[in-house]
Design an enzyme around this catalytic site. Structure first.
Site, PDB file in Angstrom:
ATOM      1  N   ASN A 124       9.355  -6.281  -2.852  1.00  0.00           N
ATOM      2  CA  ASN A 124       8.442  -7.395  -2.587  1.00  0.00           C
ATOM      3  C   ASN A 124       8.110  -8.029  -3.931  1.00  0.00           C
ATOM      4  O   ASN A 124       7.610  -7.352  -4.833  1.00  0.00           O
ATOM      5  CB  ASN A 124       7.154  -6.899  -1.921  1.00  0.00           C
ATOM      6  CG  ASN A 124       7.423  -6.273  -0.554  1.00  0.00           C
ATOM      7  OD1 ASN A 124       8.522  -6.377  -0.021  1.00  0.00           O
ATOM      8  ND2 ASN A 124       6.414  -5.630   0.006  1.00  0.00           N
ATOM      9  N   GLU A 133       4.855  -0.775   0.046  1.00  0.00           N
ATOM     10  CA  GLU A 133       4.042  -0.849  -1.164  1.00  0.00           C
ATOM     11  C   GLU A 133       3.075   0.319  -1.323  1.00  0.00           C
ATOM     12  O   GLU A 133       1.850   0.140  -1.301  1.00  0.00           O
ATOM     13  CB  GLU A 133       3.260  -2.174  -1.193  1.00  0.00           C
ATOM     14  CG  GLU A 133       4.141  -3.409  -1.127  1.00  0.00           C
ATOM     15  CD  GLU A 133       3.377  -4.716  -1.355  1.00  0.00           C
ATOM     16  OE1 GLU A 133       2.138  -4.683  -1.414  1.00  0.00           O
ATOM     17  OE2 GLU A 133       4.035  -5.764  -1.484  1.00  0.00           O
ATOM     18  N   ARG A 156      11.261  -8.351  10.028  1.00  0.00           N
ATOM     19  CA  ARG A 156      10.634  -7.141   9.494  1.00  0.00           C
ATOM     20  C   ARG A 156       9.179  -7.104   9.968  1.00  0.00           C
ATOM     21  O   ARG A 156       8.398  -7.981   9.622  1.00  0.00           O
ATOM     22  CB  ARG A 156      10.712  -7.156   7.968  1.00  0.00           C
ATOM     23  CG  ARG A 156       9.943  -6.027   7.321  1.00  0.00           C
ATOM     24  CD  ARG A 156      10.112  -5.967   5.794  1.00  0.00           C
ATOM     25  NE  ARG A 156       9.283  -4.884   5.300  1.00  0.00           N
ATOM     26  CZ  ARG A 156       8.187  -5.040   4.559  1.00  0.00           C
ATOM     27  NH1 ARG A 156       7.801  -6.238   4.159  1.00  0.00           N
ATOM     28  NH2 ARG A 156       7.478  -3.994   4.199  1.00  0.00           N
ATOM     29  N   GLU A 161       9.899  -9.013   0.827  1.00  0.00           N
ATOM     30  CA  GLU A 161       8.826 -10.011   0.892  1.00  0.00           C
ATOM     31  C   GLU A 161       8.941 -10.933  -0.321  1.00  0.00           C
ATOM     32  O   GLU A 161       9.188 -10.469  -1.430  1.00  0.00           O
ATOM     33  CB  GLU A 161       7.417  -9.377   0.839  1.00  0.00           C
ATOM     34  CG  GLU A 161       7.025  -8.609   2.066  1.00  0.00           C
ATOM     35  CD  GLU A 161       5.611  -8.021   1.984  1.00  0.00           C
ATOM     36  OE1 GLU A 161       4.774  -8.553   1.221  1.00  0.00           O
ATOM     37  OE2 GLU A 161       5.369  -7.024   2.669  1.00  0.00           O
ATOM     38  N   HIS A 170       2.331   0.224   7.021  1.00  0.00           N
ATOM     39  CA  HIS A 170       1.887  -0.939   6.253  1.00  0.00           C
ATOM     40  C   HIS A 170       0.353  -0.877   6.196  1.00  0.00           C
ATOM     41  O   HIS A 170      -0.338  -1.757   6.706  1.00  0.00           O
ATOM     42  CB  HIS A 170       2.406  -2.234   6.892  1.00  0.00           C
ATOM     43  CG  HIS A 170       2.459  -3.410   5.958  1.00  0.00           C
ATOM     44  ND1 HIS A 170       3.608  -4.109   5.689  1.00  0.00           N
ATOM     45  CD2 HIS A 170       1.494  -4.023   5.232  1.00  0.00           C
ATOM     46  CE1 HIS A 170       3.346  -5.108   4.850  1.00  0.00           C
ATOM     47  NE2 HIS A 170       2.056  -5.080   4.561  1.00  0.00           N
ATOM     48  N   TYR A 215       6.297 -11.363  -5.886  1.00  0.00           N
ATOM     49  CA  TYR A 215       5.433 -12.548  -5.805  1.00  0.00           C
ATOM     50  C   TYR A 215       5.159 -13.214  -7.146  1.00  0.00           C
ATOM     51  O   TYR A 215       5.033 -14.424  -7.226  1.00  0.00           O
ATOM     52  CB  TYR A 215       4.075 -12.176  -5.179  1.00  0.00           C
ATOM     53  CG  TYR A 215       4.196 -11.857  -3.718  1.00  0.00           C
ATOM     54  CD1 TYR A 215       4.213 -12.866  -2.766  1.00  0.00           C
ATOM     55  CD2 TYR A 215       4.333 -10.541  -3.289  1.00  0.00           C
ATOM     56  CE1 TYR A 215       4.345 -12.581  -1.419  1.00  0.00           C
ATOM     57  CE2 TYR A 215       4.472 -10.250  -1.934  1.00  0.00           C
ATOM     58  CZ  TYR A 215       4.469 -11.274  -1.006  1.00  0.00           C
ATOM     59  OH  TYR A 215       4.612 -10.994   0.317  1.00  0.00           O
TER      60      TYR A 215
HETATM   61  C1  FCB Z   1       1.927  -7.928  -0.041  1.00  0.00           C
HETATM   62  C2  FCB Z   1       1.697  -7.255   1.298  1.00  0.00           C
HETATM   63  C3  FCB Z   1       1.672  -8.209   2.460  1.00  0.00           C
HETATM   64  C4  FCB Z   1       0.992  -9.516   2.133  1.00  0.00           C
HETATM   65  C5  FCB Z   1       1.530 -10.087   0.851  1.00  0.00           C
HETATM   66  C6  FCB Z   1       0.939 -11.422   0.481  1.00  0.00           C
HETATM   67  O1  FCB Z   1       1.395  -7.135  -1.041  1.00  0.00           O
HETATM   68  O2  FCB Z   1       2.686  -6.291   1.524  1.00  0.00           O
HETATM   69  O3  FCB Z   1       1.079  -7.539   3.544  1.00  0.00           O
HETATM   70  O4  FCB Z   1      -0.375  -9.338   2.093  1.00  0.00           O
HETATM   71  O5  FCB Z   1       1.338  -9.177  -0.193  1.00  0.00           O
END
Ligand code: FCB
Length: 451
Positions: free
Chosen positions: A291, A166, A77, A351, A121, A293
């Site tokens: 995405n 995002e 990607r 992500e 992006h 995290y």
């Molecule tokens: C996300 C972004 C990516 C990267 C990660 C850690 O928000 O999409 O570009 O910075 O965080």
């Protein structure tokens, strides 16, 4: 006991984005993007870093593709730099820029790696920013022209497109908090940007339906929000932030509705939606990219931003180098939430990953056990989501390479491959070897669960 086997067609990938890795932002006729401008403003980026060289991927992409092939990565990607292919944002394309993406995609296909392209992006052409950027409703047409150009160039080889990465971050960091390009803090403008991003996404999907032969979707960042206490005030605050972050973009796209919390939150800045606009935004997408995290724990605080919600960091929780709480169950919950709320659409984890303070040894691989553990626990959570019925089709690790982490510059390393920036040498980390094992064994290398 049963092993964590993933479905046979599960797509195992790695992700990057243009400004974060390519470097050479002005080479061969490319125009500057808002990130090029922003990164060169004093004081915006840690350590004065910028993307002028980054991972030099613009010149080293063949080596990077060979690296992915050797690791057994099946899908890549990446994002397209709009101002590389349209230096003015609209109008005359830059053939050298188009050539670059054509060669990149050809090389991926030749190495049996599925290319997956994200159109936006965060790197709007500066020329378009000069015309009002995303706050200008014309941006919807600019984006459509760009999307059509790229579909025409690459759809014969690209099977999976995303319009935006995002949109919430582009809106919130770019126009509310001002930590990202274009660095503004203007609530009224932010409200217009939110709406125009949604309409541009929809226009990009509609344009794809006219010519595209494969699939198009939207990539969002989702963060499960938990109330700090069970009090009604904290629960309401968590719910407001959930509407602000998680539902602001998904509800219009997947339900054709605006979360009821938003008009009040935006107050005077709110831009009303006509029934026609809502219908336009609510058109089928082929998948949603998620995405993931971290999670956030929040309490009520009248002084804390539009959602009147403040982050409370629970004590003694493991955190990454970006100070994000490591919370794998949140991935399963997020996937299940999307599945339940939106009728089980096909989803990809587009992500997932973590920054840690990796150290480059004189020789051998980079020992990044915390990242191995992070990936392992989140892949297990993804497997649990599939087992519970979520239509999860693939996983892309963020990121293939250490890269330019926006306002943190090169200080925060997210790669499964270490980049020694002065020499541009790539060094495989233990996490890359682990991920390669997971791919090779379709998940069996994650071990077994207890039932
Ligand atoms: C996300 C972004 C990516 C990267 C990660 C850690 O928000 O999409 O570009 O910075 O965080």
């Amino acid at each position: 006991m049963s092993t964590y086997l993933f479905p046979p067609n599960f797509l195992w990938g790695a992700a990057t984005s243009a400004y974060q890795i390519e470097g050479s932002p002005l080479a061969d006729g490319a125009g500057p993007s808002i990130w090029h401008t922003f990164a060169h403003l004093p004081g915006k980026i840690a350590n004065g870093d910028h993307g002028d060289i980054a991972c030099d991927h613009y010149r080293r992409f063949l080596d990077d593709i060979a690296l992915m092939r050797d690791l057994g990565i099946r899908a890549y990607r990446f994002s397209i730099s709009w101002s590389r292919v349209l230096p003015q944002g609209t109008g005359k394309p830059n053939s050298a820029g188009l050539d670059f993406y054509n060669r990149l995609v050809d090389a991926l296909v030749a190495n049996n790696i599925d290319p997956s392209a994200t159109l936006y992006h965060w790197d709007l052409p500066q020329a378009l920013e000069d015309r009002g950027g995303w706050a200008n409703p014309e941006s919807i047409h600019w984006f459509t022209e760009y999307a059509q150009l790229m579909y025409g160039q690459l759809d014969d080889r690209i099977k999976m497109w995303a319009t935006f990465n995002e949109p919430w971050v582009a809106f919130n960091e770019g126009y509310v908090e001002g930590r990202h390009a274009p660095g503004r803090r203007d609530w009224k403008e932010a409200a217009m940007v939110s709406k125009n991003l949604l309409l541009a996404h929809a226009a990009g999907v509609a344009a794809y339906r006219a010519v595209g032969k494969h699939r198009v979707g939207l990539v969002v960042n989702l963060v499960p929000i938990y109330p700090a206490t069970e009090s009604a005030a904290d629960r309401a605050a968590a719910n407001r932030f959930d509407a602000y972050l998680n539902r602001q973009f998904l509800d219009p796209v997947l339900l054709g509705e605006i979360p009821s919390e938003l008009p009040e939150m935006f107050a005077d800045a709110w831009t009303t939606w006509s029934a026609d606009e809502l219908r336009t935004v609510h058109q089928p997408v082929d998948f949603i990219g998620i995405n993931y995290y971290l999670r956030l724990v929040m309490c009520d605080d009248a002084a804390a931003g539009p959602a009147r919600a403040r982050i409370v960091n629970p004590p003694n929780r493991p955190r990454t180098a970006t100070d994000w709480e490591i919370y794998p169950p949140g991935l399963r919950e997020t996937l299940q939430w999307v599945s339940e709320r939106y009728g089980n659409p096909p989803v990809y984890i587009t992500e997932n990953g973590a920054a840690f303070d990796d150290v480059l040894p004189p020789n051998g691989s980079v020992n990044d056990t915390p990242r191995v553990e992070y990936l392992k626990s989140h892949l297990i959570a993804a497997h649990e989501a599939i087992a519970s019925g979520v239509d999860l089709r693939g996983y892309f690790v963020w990121s293939l390479l250490d890269n330019f982490e926006w306002q943190s510059g090169y200080a925060k390393r997210f790669g499964i491959v270490y980049v020694d920036f002065p020499s541009q040498r790539r060094v495989v980390k233990d996490s890359a070897r682990f991920y390669a094992d997971v791919i090779r064994t379709a998940g069996a290398a994650l071990g077994s669960n207890r039932d």
